[in-house]
Structures are given as C-alpha cells and as structure tokens.
Enzyme design. Structure first.
Site, short mmCIF file in Angstrom:
data_model
loop_
_atom_site.label_atom_id
_atom_site.label_comp_id
_atom_site.label_asym_id
_atom_site.label_seq_id
_atom_site.Cartn_x
_atom_site.Cartn_y
_atom_site.Cartn_z
N HIS A 166 31.18 -13.71 2.06
CA HIS A 166 30.83 -14.05 3.46
C HIS A 166 30.37 -12.80 4.23
CE1 HIS A 166 33.17 -17.81 2.77
NE2 HIS A 166 33.94 -16.98 2.09
N SER A 287 7.71 3.74 12.93
CA SER A 287 7.28 2.85 14.00
C SER A 287 6.26 3.60 14.84
CB SER A 287 8.48 2.47 14.86
OG SER A 287 8.06 2.13 16.16
N LYS A 293 12.52 5.69 13.76
CA LYS A 293 12.60 4.56 12.83
C LYS A 293 12.12 4.86 11.42
CE LYS A 293 12.52 0.46 14.23
NZ LYS A 293 13.46 -0.65 14.16
N GLU A 300 11.35 -5.82 2.93
CA GLU A 300 11.08 -6.97 3.80
C GLU A 300 9.89 -7.78 3.28
OE1 GLU A 300 11.90 -5.84 8.24
OE2 GLU A 300 11.22 -4.07 7.19
#
Ligand code: ARG
Length: 474
Positions: A166, A287, A293, A300
């Site tokens: 979980h 970024s 970043k 992704e």
C-alpha cells in the site's frame, strides 16, 4: 456542404483488367498502405526470391526467367537501400510497388513472379519474416535489461531498503531482492516471446488467395529456404490469421506494464522526498523556469507509452473480431499498431537497460528509511509467537507498543527492556537481536525470501544460466 471533386488516378493498376473507370485520387490514398508497409520491403524481396526459385525448381517457370527475376529483385533491393526507389501511392502497397518496378526493369517476364501466390499469403509471409526479427530483437533487449538489473543487484547485495505494501513501510528488504523481482518479471516476458516465436515461425506462403493453388508448388522447400520451422496447415486459416500479431501486442503490453511499474518507482524514488536513486543526467531534463528541477522524463515517457501499446492491442483485437474468413481489407489495419508496438517496446527496453546500468542508488537514504515506520514490528510479533503467544495476540501486543512509541515519539528498538516488558513478559533481553533492520532481513530465510542467503542463491542460480554467465555482454 463542400463536394470533393476528386482527380482520377493516372496509374494503370496491376489488377485493372476488369475495371473501366480509374480510381479517384483520394480514394487511392485512403486505401493505400505503402506509406507504412514499405518498411517490409526487405522481407518482401527475400520472400519473392525464395518463391521464384521454388517455381523454377518445380518447372513452373524456366531457369532463365528465374535468373532474370532474381537479379531484378536484387537490383530493386539496392535501389531501395540507397534511397533511390520512389514508392508510389497509386501502387497501393509495398508488394505492388516492387512487382511493378520488376516488370519495368525486366519486362513482362517479371509478371511471372506472382504465379501460384496471392498478396494475401504474400503479406502474411512478409509480416511473419518481419516479426521473427522483431521478436528476436525484443528478446535481446530484454536480456540487456535483465543483465543491468542483475549487475545492480550484485552491487547492492547488502543495501537494505523499506519494502512496501500500500506504499506504506512494511518490512525491510534487500535492494537486490527488489531489483531481482523485476528480473523475474522480464524473465517471464522473455519466455512469452520465446514461445510466441515458435508460432510466428511457420510459413504462410502457398496458401494462395485463400484456397491453395493449382500449381505444383513446394511449400516445404520454401520453408526451409527461409528458415521457417514448419508450414501452415490450412490455407483459409493462414491468410486470415492474425493471432501471432495479437499475441505479440499482448506480450508487449505486459513488458510495458512491468516497465511502467518500474517507472513509477523510479519517479518516486528520484523525488527529493525519497532520494533513493539518482538517475544519470542523460535520462533527466531540466525545467525552463525552475532551475532546481531534474525531471525523470524517460521514466514518465515509458509509463505514458504503455498506454499506446495497450491501445494497439485493443485496436488489433477489435479489427479482427467480426471478420468472416478469409482475407478482408480490414486486415491492412494490422500493420500500424503492430509496428508502433514493436518500436515502442524496443525503444523503451533500450532506454531502460542503460538507465538502470547508470543509476546510482543512495544506500544511506534507503537504510535510513528501512529502519523507520516500525518496519521490524512483524519481527517483534514473530518473537512473541516463538515465546508461546498465539499470533493474533502477539499482533495486538505489538500494535499497542507501536501506538505507545507513536505517542512518545520514539521507535521500537529505542525502548528499554523494562518498557517492553510492560507489554509482555515473554520479552527477554535477546529481543534486541531480532528487531534491527539487518536481523529482520537476515531472518526472512524461507525459500524466495529477502535474506542475504536466499538472494545470494538466486544471484548464483541466474549467473549459471548461459545467457547470464559473466563476461558475456550480449
Ligand atoms: N496491403 C494489403 C494488406 O496489407 C496486402 C494484401 C492485399 N490483398 C488484397 N486482396 N487486397 O493487407
């Protein structure tokens, strides 16, 4: 409403004998597959050469005719390889483009190539030849990824990390164990592709349009010539079957599902909250506005691309579901999803093998997290069970101890013996040998568990497999 007044096509069709009106240009474009099936040209030519040689061996065409056709086809191969060849939409597909060029090059004798075959068995042959190579490439890429996982697992045979259920801290595990879990998934994927390969590698050519042919062809010779393991048994099935393509999309969907789960973990693990892994610069992007970043773009993207592979599987299943035997033009729609699936899965595996190989795991952070979240609570409960408590009762006792620790803002191993004994008199001073992360991991020594001993056994069993023997890079 605007009417499209379509321009008629200028091209005379190879199949145009019974037609009196030309096909309108847009209709032609709409029906053409050459934009994407030209990718099959090499297989189309190899298949045609084998077919042509068989026709000559069987005395269906003369040897001189065969020689002319073969050298014509070889020239076309060179033309296409060098980029000189111009594929024409008006010629519909790769097969017609090559056949037309052959006739232009060597004259009407080129028209003998199509004796005893149809585009229906031809396209089935080309696709199978293509898929045979594609599946072999996927298998190689899977093996590279597995090797990268294996090497990192060997590197991290001592690194502990929290195991989750979980996404909540559950029990400590070895990072090697976690990485080998993915090794196992990709191992099953490879088994699936291996098995699919045996079904792909069956010769379809010779089924004709649907019912076989009146010529005395030798399918078994062609099969041998092209390296097929067998010959398909039913001509109707042969030209209308796309099972193998669908199986590939299905197995590819599972590969992508596994990669997507791995991506999800890497995305989490590379966040500043986790800091479990540092992905090398080549796989991250910055970024344009936030200078700090480092985005795990490749993970992704692979997670995102999983969606298109599932979509391709659904597309193929849906295309096929209502088709009567045998060939139907609907089946031309098989190619784009198939090609896209192969490209996506090969590309994703390629990225991942390198990304895993160059990733740096932060063993301090992982070890720190492994000890947090009362990760050894089960070990404490197991200790009480060994002291005679029924497991349910032990669970209750430890639950109370955890609640106490939470209230007091402390951790289980930080309680004194007296504090612990207030919860159960089964607890003796050896308790501290059971509730450290190291001990917790080492104690899970059941077959397939996370203990060092079990993981070592798995590592050495894998290393004994020829494809993972050290020193072999392929
Ligand atoms: N381009 C076609 C396809 O990919 C080749 C087979 C065409 N056969 C036919 N009877 N129209 O399916």
């Amino acid at each position: 409403m605007k009417h499209d007044h379509q321009q008629p096509s200028s091209e005379k069709k190879l199949w145009g004998g019974r037609f009196s009106q030309p096909m309108a240009q847009f209709t032609e474009e709409f029906g053409a597959s050459v934009g994407y099936d030209q990718r099959l040209y090499r297989y189309d030519i190899i298949g045609s050469i084998a077919h042509c040689r068989m026709l000559a061996r069987q005395g269906i065409i003369h040897d001189v005719e065969c020689d002319m056709i073969v050298s014509g086809l070889e020239n076309i191969m060179l033309e296409i390889n060098s980029g000189e060849f111009e594929f024409q939409v008006s010629l519909e597909d790769v097969h017609m483009n090559i056949e037309k060029r052959l006739i232009d090059l060597i004259g009407p004798v080129g028209g003998k190539l199509h004796t005893g075959r149809s585009r229906n068995d031809q396209v089935a042959l080309d696709s199978r030849l293509f898929l045979r190579d594609a599946v072999k490439e996927i298998l190689q890429r899977l093996q590279q990824l597995q090797t990268a996982l294996l090497e990192q697992a060997e590197e991290h045979r001592e690194t502990v990390m929290p195991g989750y259920t979980h996404l909540q801290t559950a029990q400590p595990v070895l990072l090697a164990h976690h990485l080998l879990a993915y090794f196992e998934m990709f191992d099953r994927d490879a088994q699936r592709f291996d098995e699919i390969l045996s079904r792909v590698n069956i010769l379809p050519l010779g089924a004709g349009a649907l019912a076989g042919t009146t010529f005395n062809i030798d399918r078994h010779w062609v099969a041998q010539e092209l390296g097929f393991d067998g010959v398909s048994r039913n001509s109707l099935d042969t030209v209308s079957d796309r099972d193998a393509f669908i199986e590939i999309c299905s197995a590819a969907s599972l590969v992508m599902m596994h990669l997507s789960r791995l991506s999800e973990e890497f995305i989490l693990w590379s966040s500043s909250e986790f800091q479990f892994v540092h992905l090398s610069d080549g796989y991250c992007t910055g970024s344009s506005i936030m200078p700090q970043k480092r985005n795990p773009d490749m993970s992704e993207l692979v997670r995102g691309k999983t969606g298109r592979v599932y979509g391709n599987l659904m597309a193929l299943l849906t295309v096929m579901k209502g088709l009567p035997l045998a060939y139907n033009k609907d089946m031309q729609e098989d190619k784009e999803p198939l090609f896209d699936t192969i490209d996506t899965v090969v590309g994703s595996l390629r990225i991942y093998a390198e990304m895993i190989r160059t990733a740096t795991f932060n063993h301090q952070r992982m070890a720190q997290a492994a000890g947090a979240g009362f990760s050894t609570a089960t070990d404490l409960a197991d200790y009480l069970v060994r002291g005679g408590l029924p497991f349910r009762q032990a669970h209750e006792v430890v639950g109370k101890m955890v609640a106490h620790c939470e209230r007091e803002k402390t951790d289980l191993p930080d309680l004194t013996l007296e504090q612990m004994q207030r919860f159960s008199d089964v607890i003796k001073e050896d308790i501290f040998d059971y509730i450290t992360v190291e001990k917790s991991v080492a104690a899970r020594n059941s077959y397939g568990g996370t203990s060092h001993q079990q993981v070592e056994q798995q590592l050495s069993a894998i290393r004994q497999r020829p494809e993972f023997t050290p020193g072999r890079s392929d």
